[in-house]
Write an enzyme that holds these catalytic residues in place. Structure first.
Site, PDB file in Angstrom:
ATOM      1  N   LYS A 216      -2.126  -1.503  -3.821  1.00 22.80           N
ATOM      2  CA  LYS A 216      -3.164  -0.266  -3.703  1.00 22.80           C
ATOM      3  C   LYS A 216      -2.339   1.067  -3.846  1.00 22.80           C
ATOM      4  O   LYS A 216      -1.354   0.847  -2.886  1.00 22.80           O
ATOM      5  CB  LYS A 216      -4.004  -0.538  -2.359  1.00 22.80           C
ATOM      6  CG  LYS A 216      -4.663   0.778  -2.001  1.00 22.80           C
ATOM      7  CD  LYS A 216      -5.285   0.512  -0.782  1.00 22.80           C
ATOM      8  CE  LYS A 216      -6.014   1.797  -0.190  1.00 22.80           C
ATOM      9  NZ  LYS A 216      -6.078   1.762   1.000  1.00 22.80           N
TER      10      LYS A 216
ATOM     11  N   LYS B 177       0.898  -1.108  -0.263  1.00 22.35           N
ATOM     12  CA  LYS B 177       0.121  -0.197  -0.047  1.00 22.35           C
ATOM     13  C   LYS B 177       0.815   1.257   0.027  1.00 22.35           C
ATOM     14  O   LYS B 177       1.558   1.311   0.731  1.00 22.35           O
ATOM     15  CB  LYS B 177      -0.914  -0.036   1.455  1.00 22.35           C
ATOM     16  CG  LYS B 177      -1.821   1.328   1.256  1.00 22.35           C
ATOM     17  CD  LYS B 177      -2.744   1.108   2.492  1.00 22.35           C
ATOM     18  CE  LYS B 177      -3.468   2.377   2.652  1.00 22.35           C
ATOM     19  NZ  LYS B 177      -4.437   2.133   3.822  1.00 22.35           N
TER      20      LYS B 177
HETATM   21  C1  PBG Z   1      -7.431   3.673   5.779  1.00 18.95           C
HETATM   22  C2  PBG Z   1      -7.712   3.373   4.238  1.00 18.95           C
HETATM   23  C3  PBG Z   1      -7.581   4.010   3.090  1.00 18.95           C
HETATM   24  C4  PBG Z   1      -8.102   3.521   2.069  1.00 18.95           C
HETATM   25  C5  PBG Z   1      -8.488   2.286   2.593  1.00 18.95           C
HETATM   26  N1  PBG Z   1      -8.447   1.851   4.091  1.00 18.95           N
HETATM   27  C6  PBG Z   1      -6.897   5.640   3.199  1.00 18.95           C
HETATM   28  C7  PBG Z   1      -5.668   5.842   3.647  1.00 18.95           C
HETATM   29  O1  PBG Z   1      -4.759   4.947   4.047  1.00 18.95           O
HETATM   30  O2  PBG Z   1      -5.212   6.955   3.819  1.00 18.95           O
HETATM   31  C8  PBG Z   1      -8.163   4.033   0.918  1.00 18.95           C
HETATM   32  C9  PBG Z   1      -9.120   3.576  -0.290  1.00 18.95           C
HETATM   33  C10 PBG Z   1      -9.687   4.503  -1.199  1.00 18.95           C
HETATM   34  O3  PBG Z   1      -8.994   5.540  -1.326  1.00 18.95           O
HETATM   35  O4  PBG Z   1     -10.632   4.124  -1.930  1.00 18.95           O
HETATM   36  N2  PBG Z   1      -6.696   2.687   6.532  1.00 18.95           N
END
Ligand code: PBG
Ligand code: ZN
Length: 335
Positions: free
Chosen positions: A256, A203
């Site tokens: 992601k 991520k």
């Molecule tokens: C938070 C989380 C995020 C997303 C999923 N879980 C945002 C972040 O890490 O700031 C992003 C999902 C999206 O942008 O559609 N743990």
């Protein structure tokens, strides 16, 4: 005399009919099995709230969930990913309401299991919607991450979701060692054979999450997430993150965001071909396509189909996408 070299250079002969074209892309079709639908579940039971930054996406209270899902399940929806949203629940330093009895995920999962016994339910596991500072873990006095306390708490939350019936827990917090900590608790409680762990293994710290933080009201109140999410250029660290989570027992891996990181999807799938590969088409990717189409620059269905195929081509087995309802419609047989 026919020049066979010329014949071999003629590509049109293999693609002039739709069936011929399908044969040229045998492993990259999109089916219902390749989709997971993310849904925001609000603690306001009667809410159906539009999200300004994600037109067409809503926060649903528990009382709307059944009629939201019914038509989608009829069209073949197989799996969902639930995010809790806390509008009224008190936020604190350890995210107490991530797994309290008032938590919308804790309340909703058993009902969805009853209503749709064949639907596979994944729950995002993180503290950021429930912490007062909006960070994904527990912090030390100086604002740095307390990793040990964080993975203890996150594994507790994952276990709570598993106990109410989540069949997949998906930690998105990016703390070190959380997969192992969660697996340990699942083993200790005898749930390990009933719950899969989908790791947000790779991520990246991304600007594409902007709309989501509005949707789940989970933006950090200070600083950013660069000390726990991966630097966008870091394919080496991406490889280590995936290998680490595999070694801790992850059942499935995720990259992601999706579109800007398809090289990393391919690299991860090639390194771990035994593991189902998930790609998250995140909120900013959704907004980009939505607005591009809305402004007449692109045709949404055409471009969406192309983007989904690019993800499948890169190695995605399952795509997590807010466009799932539209894609299900696109997949219905034409009458
Ligand atoms: C938070 C989380 C995020 C997303 C999923 N879980 C945002 C972040 O890490 O700031 C992003 C999902 C999206 O942008 O559609 N743990
Ligand atoms: Zn988080």
């Amino acid at each position: 005399m026919i020049n066979t070299v010329d014949a071999k250079h003629n590509l049109h002969s293999g693609i002039f009919h739709p069936v011929l074209r399908q044969w040229q892309s045998p492993n990259v079709e999109i089916t219902v099995n390749n989709l997971m639908y993310p849904i925001f579940i609000s603690d306001e039971q009667d809410a159906k709230e539009a999200i300004a930054s994600m037109p067409g996406v809503f926060r649903y209270g528990i009382n709307h969930v059944r009629k939201l899902l019914q038509p989608l399940v009829s069209k073949g929806l197989q799996s969902i990913l639930l995010f809790g949203v806390s509008k009224h629940l008190k936020k604190d330093h350890i995210g107490s309401n991530a797994d309290s009895v008032q938590n919308p995920i804790i309340q909703t999962v058993p009902l969805i299991r009853q209503w749709f016994p064949n639907l596979l339910i994944a729950c995002d596991v993180c503290l950021c919607p429930y912490t007062i500072h909006g960070h994904c873990g527990i912090l030390n006095e100086d604002g740095s991450i307390n990793n040990k306390a964080s993975i203890e708490r996150i594994s507790e939350v994952a276990l709570a979701y598993a106990k109410v019936g989540a069949q997949i827990v998906a930690p998105s917090d990016m703390m070190d060692g959380r997969i192992g900590a969660i697996k340990k608790k699942l083993i200790e409680t005898g749930l390990v054979n009933k719950v899969a762990v989908l790791s947000y293994a790779v991520k990246f710290a991304s600007g594409f999450y902007g709309p989501f933080r509005d949707a789940s009201q989970s933006a950090p109140k200070f600083g950013d997430r660069k000390c726990y999410q991966l630097p966008p250029g870091s394919n080496g660290l991406a490889a280590r993150a995936a290998a680490r989570d595999v070694s801790e027992g992850a059942d499935m891996l995720m990259v992601k965001p999706g579109l800007p990181y398809l090289d990393v999807v391919r690299q991860t799938k090639d390194a771990h071909p035994e593991y189902p590969m998930f790609v998250y088409q995140v909120s900013g990717e959704y907004a980009m396509l939505y607005h591009g189409a809305q402004n007449g620059a692109i045709n949404l269905k055409n471009v969406l189909n192309e983007v989904l195929l690019s993800m499948r081509r890169a190695g995605a087995d399952c795509i997590i996408t807010y466009f799932t309802p539209l894609i299900l419609d696109m997949l219905q047989p034409k009458s």
